[in-house]
Design an enzyme around this catalytic site. Structure first.
Site, PDB file in Angstrom:
ATOM      1  N   ASP A  44       0.855  -1.183   0.000  1.00  0.00           N
ATOM      2  CA  ASP A  44       0.000   0.000   0.000  1.00  0.00           C
ATOM      3  C   ASP A  44       0.895   1.240   0.000  1.00  0.00           C
ATOM      4  O   ASP A  44       1.856   1.335   0.776  1.00  0.00           O
ATOM      5  CB  ASP A  44      -0.891  -0.007   1.249  1.00  0.00           C
ATOM      6  N   ILE A  45       0.560   2.182  -0.891  1.00  0.00           N
ATOM      7  CA  ILE A  45       1.392   3.373  -1.046  1.00  0.00           C
ATOM      8  C   ILE A  45       1.475   4.167   0.264  1.00  0.00           C
ATOM      9  O   ILE A  45       2.479   4.842   0.523  1.00  0.00           O
ATOM     10  CB  ILE A  45       0.852   4.227  -2.218  1.00  0.00           C
ATOM     11  N   ASN A  78     -12.490  -3.042   3.772  1.00  0.00           N
ATOM     12  CA  ASN A  78     -13.467  -1.962   3.870  1.00  0.00           C
ATOM     13  C   ASN A  78     -14.455  -2.042   2.713  1.00  0.00           C
ATOM     14  O   ASN A  78     -14.044  -2.203   1.559  1.00  0.00           O
ATOM     15  CB  ASN A  78     -12.743  -0.611   3.849  1.00  0.00           C
ATOM     16  N   GLN A  99     -13.950   2.754   2.567  1.00  0.00           N
ATOM     17  CA  GLN A  99     -13.439   2.270   1.282  1.00  0.00           C
ATOM     18  C   GLN A  99     -13.246   3.476   0.376  1.00  0.00           C
ATOM     19  O   GLN A  99     -14.157   4.297   0.211  1.00  0.00           O
ATOM     20  CB  GLN A  99     -14.415   1.274   0.635  1.00  0.00           C
ATOM     21  N   HIS A 150     -10.306  -5.093  -1.905  1.00  0.00           N
ATOM     22  CA  HIS A 150      -8.937  -5.347  -1.450  1.00  0.00           C
ATOM     23  C   HIS A 150      -8.926  -5.649   0.031  1.00  0.00           C
ATOM     24  O   HIS A 150      -9.806  -5.212   0.779  1.00  0.00           O
ATOM     25  CB  HIS A 150      -8.034  -4.145  -1.744  1.00  0.00           C
ATOM     26  N   HIS A 210      -6.574  -5.334   3.397  1.00  0.00           N
ATOM     27  CA  HIS A 210      -5.396  -4.687   3.994  1.00  0.00           C
ATOM     28  C   HIS A 210      -4.742  -5.627   4.995  1.00  0.00           C
ATOM     29  O   HIS A 210      -5.430  -6.221   5.836  1.00  0.00           O
ATOM     30  CB  HIS A 210      -5.807  -3.447   4.802  1.00  0.00           C
TER      31      HIS A 210
END
Ligand code: 5GP
Ligand code: ZN
Length: 143
Positions: A30-31, A87, A94, A100, A102
């Site tokens: 994740d960025i 989410n 979300q 996705h 996490h």
């Protein structure tokens, strides 16, 4: 989905830092790196949220969760715990509408990640809980 950022990552049109890939899923960092090692697992097939999965896709995606979790734990021995979040819907935080999962490694309670579970136990008696469960059960029996 032409305008989906995760579909673009899956196609390679946008760069990502990959940690795992197979025919069904891609896992990448994740960025935002909420904590170091924060990883996303996404189905290669575009599905917006949990409500869009059929059982077969869910099996192919969610069955990879322990594999990714164990990989992160082994990579970060100092990790003390792991939050796994999925989410669904804007109200549930979300922001990317390609489903996705996490993986957020936890190092301490001061590691800049938190979840608040309100405790409303005193507002529900057994009758109220039974009424809630009955509504959900009725839907599950229909499907
Ligand atoms: P959500 O808020 O939908 O549960 O999570 C979406 C996540 O996607 C966020 O944590 C955000 O940092 C991450 N994200 C958004 N855009 C990109 C991107 O272009 N690359 C990567 N690697 N992560 C992204
Ligand atoms: Zn997509």
């Amino acid at each position: 989905m032409d305008d989906c950022i995760f579909c673009k990552i899956i196609k390679g049109d946008i760069p990502s830092v990959k940690v795992y890939e197979d025919a069904d899923v891609l896992a990448f960092l994740d960025i935002s790196q909420a904590t170091p090692g924060h990883t996303l697992l996404v189905p290669k097939q575009h599905v917006a949220d949990i409500f869009a999965y059929d059982a077969d896709l869910a099996n192919r995606v969610f069955s990879k969760v322990p594999l990714i979790a164990r990989g992160i734990k082994a990579a970060f021995p100092e990790m003390k715990g792991l939050n796994i979040c999925n989410n669904n819907g804007e109200v549930a935080y979300q922001s990317v509408f390609h489903s996705h999962i996490h993986f957020i490694p936890r190092y301490s309670q001061q590691d800049d990640f938190s979840i608040h579970f309100g405790n409303h136990t005193d507002q529900y008696d057994s009758e109220a809980l039974e009424a809630i469960a009955g509504k959900i059960r009725a839907q599950l029996e229909e499907n």
